[in-house]
Design a protein around this motif. Structure first.
Motif, PDB file in Angstrom:
ATOM      1  N   GLU A  23       0.848  -1.206   0.000  1.00 34.45           N
ATOM      2  CA  GLU A  23       0.000   0.000   0.000  1.00 34.45           C
ATOM      3  C   GLU A  23       0.877   1.248   0.000  1.00 34.45           C
ATOM      4  OE1 GLU A  23      -3.666  -1.756   2.838  1.00 34.45           O
ATOM      5  OE2 GLU A  23      -2.690   0.123   3.416  1.00 34.45           O
ATOM      6  N   LEU A  24       1.924   1.236   0.831  1.00 31.22           N
ATOM      7  CA  LEU A  24       2.804   2.400   0.953  1.00 31.22           C
ATOM      8  C   LEU A  24       3.679   2.585  -0.292  1.00 31.22           C
ATOM      9  CD1 LEU A  24       3.843   1.755   4.691  1.00 31.22           C
ATOM     10  CD2 LEU A  24       2.216   3.465   3.858  1.00 31.22           C
ATOM     11  N   ILE A  25       4.154   1.477  -0.848  1.00 31.82           N
ATOM     12  CA  ILE A  25       4.998   1.540  -2.048  1.00 31.82           C
ATOM     13  C   ILE A  25       4.200   2.120  -3.223  1.00 31.82           C
ATOM     14  CG2 ILE A  25       6.276   0.159  -3.751  1.00 31.82           C
ATOM     15  CD1 ILE A  25       6.881  -1.861  -1.445  1.00 31.82           C
ATOM     16  N   VAL A  26       2.944   1.666  -3.360  1.00 35.08           N
ATOM     17  CA  VAL A  26       2.104   2.138  -4.460  1.00 35.08           C
ATOM     18  C   VAL A  26       1.842   3.644  -4.330  1.00 35.08           C
ATOM     19  CG1 VAL A  26      -0.239   2.015  -5.432  1.00 35.08           C
ATOM     20  CG2 VAL A  26       1.036  -0.087  -4.950  1.00 35.08           C
ATOM     21  N   GLN A  27       1.558   4.094  -3.108  1.00 29.14           N
ATOM     22  CA  GLN A  27       1.337   5.533  -2.879  1.00 29.14           C
ATOM     23  C   GLN A  27       2.525   6.364  -3.327  1.00 29.14           C
ATOM     24  OE1 GLN A  27       0.546   6.428   1.269  1.00 29.14           O
ATOM     25  NE2 GLN A  27      -1.261   5.090   1.238  1.00 29.14           N
ATOM     26  N   LYS A  28       3.729   5.885  -3.035  1.00 27.98           N
ATOM     27  CA  LYS A  28       4.928   6.673  -3.299  1.00 27.98           C
ATOM     28  C   LYS A  28       5.433   6.501  -4.734  1.00 27.98           C
ATOM     29  CE  LYS A  28       8.905   8.715  -2.596  1.00 27.98           C
ATOM     30  NZ  LYS A  28       9.394   9.859  -1.839  1.00 27.98           N
ATOM     31  N   PHE A  29       5.396   5.285  -5.271  1.00 30.31           N
ATOM     32  CA  PHE A  29       6.058   5.024  -6.553  1.00 30.31           C
ATOM     33  C   PHE A  29       5.085   4.783  -7.714  1.00 30.31           C
ATOM     34  CE2 PHE A  29       9.244   4.095  -3.347  1.00 30.31           C
ATOM     35  CZ  PHE A  29      10.404   4.651  -3.875  1.00 30.31           C
ATOM     36  N   GLY A  30       3.796   4.666  -7.421  1.00 30.97           N
ATOM     37  CA  GLY A  30       2.805   4.508  -8.483  1.00 30.97           C
ATOM     38  C   GLY A  30       2.892   3.214  -9.280  1.00 30.97           C
ATOM     39  N   LEU A  31       3.531   2.193  -8.717  1.00 36.21           N
ATOM     40  CA  LEU A  31       3.644   0.929  -9.449  1.00 36.21           C
ATOM     41  C   LEU A  31       2.302   0.205  -9.488  1.00 36.21           C
ATOM     42  CD1 LEU A  31       6.938  -0.411  -7.774  1.00 36.21           C
ATOM     43  CD2 LEU A  31       6.716   0.996  -9.823  1.00 36.21           C
ATOM     44  N   VAL A  32       2.140  -0.687 -10.450  1.00 34.63           N
ATOM     45  CA  VAL A  32       0.930  -1.512 -10.508  1.00 34.63           C
ATOM     46  C   VAL A  32       1.120  -2.681  -9.540  1.00 34.63           C
ATOM     47  CG1 VAL A  32      -0.462  -3.010 -11.981  1.00 34.63           C
ATOM     48  CG2 VAL A  32       0.444  -0.862 -12.885  1.00 34.63           C
ATOM     49  N   HIS A  33       0.250  -2.748  -8.535  1.00 31.59           N
ATOM     50  CA  HIS A  33       0.351  -3.780  -7.504  1.00 31.59           C
ATOM     51  C   HIS A  33      -0.345  -5.049  -7.977  1.00 31.59           C
ATOM     52  CE1 HIS A  33      -0.884  -5.216  -3.205  1.00 31.59           C
ATOM     53  NE2 HIS A  33       0.188  -5.840  -3.630  1.00 31.59           N
ATOM     54  N   ILE A  34       0.400  -6.116  -8.109  1.00 31.23           N
ATOM     55  CA  ILE A  34      -0.189  -7.388  -8.522  1.00 31.23           C
ATOM     56  C   ILE A  34      -0.019  -8.367  -7.373  1.00 31.23           C
ATOM     57  CG2 ILE A  34      -0.159  -9.232 -10.255  1.00 31.23           C
ATOM     58  CD1 ILE A  34       1.183  -7.185 -12.161  1.00 31.23           C
ATOM     59  N   SER A  35      -1.103  -8.576  -6.614  1.00 27.05           N
ATOM     60  CA  SER A  35      -1.075  -9.493  -5.488  1.00 27.05           C
ATOM     61  C   SER A  35      -1.894 -10.712  -5.853  1.00 27.05           C
ATOM     62  CB  SER A  35      -1.672  -8.809  -4.252  1.00 27.05           C
ATOM     63  OG  SER A  35      -2.153  -9.779  -3.340  1.00 27.05           O
ATOM     64  N   THR A  36      -1.248 -11.874  -5.912  1.00 26.79           N
ATOM     65  CA  THR A  36      -1.981 -13.084  -6.296  1.00 26.79           C
ATOM     66  C   THR A  36      -3.041 -13.412  -5.236  1.00 26.79           C
ATOM     67  OG1 THR A  36      -0.124 -14.326  -5.377  1.00 26.79           O
ATOM     68  CG2 THR A  36      -0.256 -14.144  -7.766  1.00 26.79           C
ATOM     69  N   GLY A  37      -2.725 -13.165  -3.961  1.00 24.62           N
ATOM     70  CA  GLY A  37      -3.708 -13.403  -2.908  1.00 24.62           C
ATOM     71  C   GLY A  37      -4.952 -12.532  -3.100  1.00 24.62           C
ATOM     72  N   ASP A  38      -4.740 -11.230  -3.370  1.00 22.67           N
ATOM     73  CA  ASP A  38      -5.876 -10.312  -3.570  1.00 22.67           C
ATOM     74  C   ASP A  38      -6.696 -10.711  -4.797  1.00 22.67           C
ATOM     75  OD1 ASP A  38      -5.080  -8.850  -1.398  1.00 22.67           O
ATOM     76  OD2 ASP A  38      -4.333  -7.114  -2.525  1.00 22.67           O
ATOM     77  N   ILE A  39      -6.000 -11.040  -5.900  1.00 23.86           N
ATOM     78  CA  ILE A  39      -6.733 -11.409  -7.121  1.00 23.86           C
ATOM     79  C   ILE A  39      -7.559 -12.668  -6.858  1.00 23.86           C
ATOM     80  CG2 ILE A  39      -6.569 -12.081  -9.556  1.00 23.86           C
ATOM     81  CD1 ILE A  39      -3.903 -10.528  -9.703  1.00 23.86           C
ATOM     82  N   LEU A  40      -6.932 -13.657  -6.203  1.00 25.96           N
ATOM     83  CA  LEU A  40      -7.658 -14.906  -5.927  1.00 25.96           C
ATOM     84  C   LEU A  40      -8.852 -14.669  -5.005  1.00 25.96           C
ATOM     85  CD1 LEU A  40      -4.631 -17.356  -5.501  1.00 25.96           C
ATOM     86  CD2 LEU A  40      -6.385 -17.488  -7.292  1.00 25.96           C
ATOM     87  N   ARG A  41      -8.659 -13.840  -3.947  1.00 25.21           N
ATOM     88  CA  ARG A  41      -9.796 -13.564  -3.047  1.00 25.21           C
ATOM     89  C   ARG A  41     -10.928 -12.879  -3.796  1.00 25.21           C
ATOM     90  NH1 ARG A  41      -5.657 -13.434   0.623  1.00 25.21           N
ATOM     91  NH2 ARG A  41      -5.009 -11.332   0.073  1.00 25.21           N
ATOM     92  N   SER A  42     -10.590 -12.012  -4.769  1.00 24.37           N
ATOM     93  CA  SER A  42     -11.681 -11.356  -5.478  1.00 24.37           C
ATOM     94  C   SER A  42     -12.364 -12.329  -6.449  1.00 24.37           C
ATOM     95  CB  SER A  42     -11.194 -10.053  -6.119  1.00 24.37           C
ATOM     96  OG  SER A  42     -11.080 -10.168  -7.493  1.00 24.37           O
ATOM     97  N   GLU A  43     -11.606 -13.266  -7.018  1.00 30.47           N
ATOM     98  CA  GLU A  43     -12.231 -14.306  -7.867  1.00 30.47           C
ATOM     99  C   GLU A  43     -13.173 -15.181  -7.021  1.00 30.47           C
ATOM    100  OE1 GLU A  43     -11.738 -14.835 -11.197  1.00 30.47           O
ATOM    101  OE2 GLU A  43     -10.019 -13.521 -11.580  1.00 30.47           O
ATOM    102  N   VAL A  44     -12.729 -15.479  -5.803  1.00 33.63           N
ATOM    103  CA  VAL A  44     -13.574 -16.310  -4.928  1.00 33.63           C
ATOM    104  C   VAL A  44     -14.859 -15.556  -4.592  1.00 33.63           C
ATOM    105  CG1 VAL A  44     -13.784 -17.324  -2.610  1.00 33.63           C
ATOM    106  CG2 VAL A  44     -11.683 -17.663  -3.922  1.00 33.63           C
ATOM    107  N   SER A  45     -14.732 -14.281  -4.249  1.00 36.05           N
ATOM    108  CA  SER A  45     -15.953 -13.590  -3.813  1.00 36.05           C
ATOM    109  C   SER A  45     -16.882 -13.302  -4.985  1.00 36.05           C
ATOM    110  CB  SER A  45     -15.645 -12.337  -2.977  1.00 36.05           C
ATOM    111  OG  SER A  45     -15.031 -11.390  -3.782  1.00 36.05           O
ATOM    112  N   SER A  46     -16.346 -13.237  -6.218  1.00 36.42           N
ATOM    113  CA  SER A  46     -17.246 -13.074  -7.369  1.00 36.42           C
ATOM    114  C   SER A  46     -17.771 -14.406  -7.880  1.00 36.42           C
ATOM    115  CB  SER A  46     -16.549 -12.370  -8.535  1.00 36.42           C
ATOM    116  OG  SER A  46     -15.699 -11.369  -8.119  1.00 36.42           O
TER     117      SER A  46
END
Ligand code: AP5
Length: 222
Positions: A23-46
């Motif tokens: 979260e902090l790295i993205v705020q400062k450096f604007g990189l695209v955050h690719i978290s496999t855990g986050d993507i998978l959790r959103s696939e599960v909830s959809s």
């Protein structure tokens, strides 16, 4: 001279603070955050096909089969925003064969960050962790309590955050850690993650600023 977009990989045991630092790295450096855990959790909830396949593995604290996760990551990395803004890969690779898949595609980060935290602290962090399903923000009941009653009321507990499942996730992490880092030894930076999150971030920030300087130099001379 405009610098090449940064390519960063962040690794570490469950609850070592990867998501919090991202979260902090993205705020400062604007990189695209690719978290496999986050993507998978959103696939599960959809309730998607991927989500339905991944769910039982995740809830048991086990790794989701490589072919599912690898296809997900490589397609996300190939999108235009990741190429333009640079990327921050969180939670991948998690096995030797996942690391091999990236090597085969010649996908290499500029820097490989590993957050180091003692086991007993990891377990305490998982047990107190809460997620805000609206903003995706990560909280902890003791260390980072929610800012308002309204947020507090909607926080959720991850199904894999029980003590038993955390222990199994930790064991899987330890079994794979060395084989993964062997691919990135020359760019590996192990940091002490058992400090206040701002302090950990200050170290990551100066590391990334340095790496960015070095990539400019390499680009200019090469
Ligand atoms: P994933 O979501 O990646 O889980 P994880 O690696 O276990 O990591 P966590 O999300 O638990 O922790 P974190 O390091 O991000 O810590 P956080 O910042 O939240 O993966 C989940 C599952 O998906 C896997 O088990 C697997 O099934 C599947 N999966 C994912 N990727 C896969 C892959 N590549 N292949 C196969 N399967 C895959 O912090 C934790 C807590 O500590 C929070 O409460 C936070 O507030 C607190 N905290 C953070 N920093 C600090 C600090 N400095 N001081 C005090 N407290 C802190």
């Amino acid at each position: 001279v405009s610098s090449e977009p940064l390519k960063v990989m962040i690794s570490g045991a469950p609850a070592s603070g990867k998501g919090t630092q991202c979260e902090l790295i993205v705020q400062k450096f604007g990189l695209v955050h690719i978290s496999t855990g986050d993507i998978l959790r959103s696939e599960v909830s959809s309730g998607t096909e991927i989500g339905n396949k991944a769910k039982e593995f995740m809830n048991a604290g086990r790794l989701v089969p490589d072919e599912i996760v690898t296809a997900m990551v490589t397609s996300r990395l190939s999108r235009e925003d990741a190429k333009e803004r640079g990327w921050l890969l969180d939670g991948y690779p998690r096995s030797f064969s996942q690391a091999q898949s990236l090597e085969k595609l010649k996908i290499r980060p500029d820097v490989y960050i590993v957050l180091d935290v003692p086991d007993e602290i990891l377990i305490e962090r998982c047990i107190g962790r809460r997620l805000d399903p609206v903003t995706g923000k990560i909280y902890h009941l003791k260390s980072f309590p929610p800012e308002s009653e309204e947020i507090k009321a909607r926080l959720v507990i991850r199904p894999d955050d029980t003590e038993e499942k955390v222990k199994s996730r930790l064991e899987i992490y330890k079994k794979n850690a060395e084989a993964i880092s062997s691919s990135y030894l020359n760019i590996m930076n192990k940091l002490n993650g058992n400090r206040p999150k701002e302090e950990v971030f200050r170290e990551i920030e100066s590391l990334l600023l340095q790496v960015r300087k070095d990539t400019v130099k390499t680009t200019k001379s090469g």
